[in-house]
Design an enzyme around this catalytic site. Structure first.
Site, mmCIF file in Angstrom:
data_model
loop_
_atom_site.group_PDB
_atom_site.id
_atom_site.type_symbol
_atom_site.label_atom_id
_atom_site.label_comp_id
_atom_site.label_asym_id
_atom_site.label_seq_id
_atom_site.Cartn_x
_atom_site.Cartn_y
_atom_site.Cartn_z
ATOM 1 C CD GLU A 1 -2.991 -0.835 -0.090
ATOM 2 O OE1 GLU A 1 -3.008 0.267 -0.655
ATOM 3 O OE2 GLU A 1 -3.672 -1.797 -0.468
ATOM 4 C CB CYS B 1 -14.579 3.899 -13.645
ATOM 5 S SG CYS B 1 -15.463 5.472 -13.594
ATOM 6 C CB CYS C 1 -23.282 4.631 -14.256
ATOM 7 S SG CYS C 1 -22.118 6.017 -14.204
HETATM 8 S S1 SF4 Z 1 -20.570 3.434 -16.393
HETATM 9 FE FE1 SF4 Z 1 -20.124 4.976 -14.832
HETATM 10 S S2 SF4 Z 1 -18.928 3.897 -13.272
HETATM 11 FE FE2 SF4 Z 1 -18.900 2.639 -15.132
HETATM 12 S S3 SF4 Z 1 -17.053 3.266 -16.283
HETATM 13 FE FE3 SF4 Z 1 -18.733 4.526 -17.039
HETATM 14 S S4 SF4 Z 1 -18.672 6.384 -15.788
HETATM 15 FE FE4 SF4 Z 1 -17.453 4.810 -14.692
#
Ligand code: SF4
Length: 300
Positions: free
Chosen positions: A37, A193, A209
């Site tokens: 870490e 993401c 999302c």
């Molecule tokens: S759907 Fe939302 S959480 Fe998933 S990669 Fe796209 S922006 Fe990120």
């Protein structure tokens, strides 16, 4: 049938897609996890992997590191960058020996009291080494939560108490499941993401999302330019430290003068290394890594 929760979706994805990293092997131990870490805070996984193996071969326990000098910790840190982490990790090992009999403590308040262990690292060790339920919030997690839950393209520059609360609310109640979900959130932010090019079609929470639903396809605002390194004080500090790391004793000032042409910048970089506790003067006209010699700081 109930819809899977946010954490369940990401955990299922993690179980299929997580990188095979040695500090995630079950039973690896709290010390190797703590070392990973600290190393991963400002260094990419690919560079951490060989350094992590080498570090733990040499210092498999906190007691082993505590018995060695801070200079050796800096030498082993090599070119991972931000070498104060090496000294702080050794300070941490000394505190673990003195306060906890050489065992990395389990309690969050005890972890937080260790030198160099902050909000993130303490919770990461408590969750990943001891299976506790804590919000483990790094940049990647903040970005995932910010986008998927708050519908914002990016989180702020630092972790705020509200980020911990927002993340904790998403965790399963059961501690081991919560720890797994924390690892999964981080991995989703690292692999899918991502800051610049989120791969939404491959994301397990695409259908829920908030940012995706708002129709945003790319982060708003200017993209951050990569930090310049060439010609900076950081580069000069690295050059000076490289000479001191390779030396077996004090290095004369004239030898250090050869690493960089600009006297003012070189002096400033050297003074910074001394102030940061990485380097110490020896007599009138030489320098060495901190504690690199007979007056090495004792572990106790
Ligand atoms: S759907 Fe939302 S959480 Fe998933 S990669 Fe796209 S922006 Fe990120």
């Amino acid at each position: 049938m109930n819809e899977p929760t946010f954490a369940t979706r990401i955990t299922r994805w993690y179980e299929q897609n997580a990188r095979d990293l040695p500090w995630r092997v079950p039973g690896v131990g709290a010390w190797p996890i703590l070392v990973s870490e600290v190393m991963l805070q400002q260094t990419p996984v690919v560079r951490v992997l060989p350094a992590w193996h080498a570090w733990l071969r040499r210092w498999p326990t906190p007691a082993a590191l505590a018995a060695d000098t801070p200079a050796e910790a800096i030498r082993m840190w090599g070119r991972l960058g931000y070498p104060r982490r090496a000294v702080r990790l050794r300070d941490c090992a000394v505190a673990i020996v003195q306060r906890h009999g050489g065992e990395v403590p389990e309690k969050l308040d005890q972890l937080l009291a260790l030198p160099g262990v902050g909000t993130y690292t303490a919770r990461a060790v408590a969750a990943f080494a001891y299976g506790q339920r804590h919000p483990v919030v790094d940049t990647n997690v903040r970005r995932v939560v910010s986008r998927a839950i708050a519908g914002q393209p990016d989180a702020g520059p630092t972790t705020r108490p509200s980020d911990l609360v927002a993340c904790e609310e998403l965790l399963p109640v059961e501690p081991a499941a919560a720890a797994l979900a924390s690892a999964a959130f981080m991995e989703l932010g690292a692999l899918v993401c991502t800051a610049r090019s989120p791969r939404c079609p491959a994301c397990p929470v695409e259908s829920v999302c908030a940012w995706r639903a708002s129709g945003r396809a790319a982060p708003a605002g200017p993209t951050r330019r990569p930090q310049r390194y060439a010609g900076t004080d950081r580069q000069v500090r690295g050059l000076l430290l490289g000479v001191l790391r390779d030396a077996t004793g004090p290095v004369p000032h004239q030898r250090l003068d050869q690493v960089w042409h600009d006297d003012v910048q070189r002096s400033r970089a050297l003074a910074g290394l001394v102030t940061d506790g990485l380097v110490e003067p020896v007599g009138e006209d030489a320098f060495r890594l901190i504690g690199d010699g007979p007056t090495a700081h004792p572990a106790r």
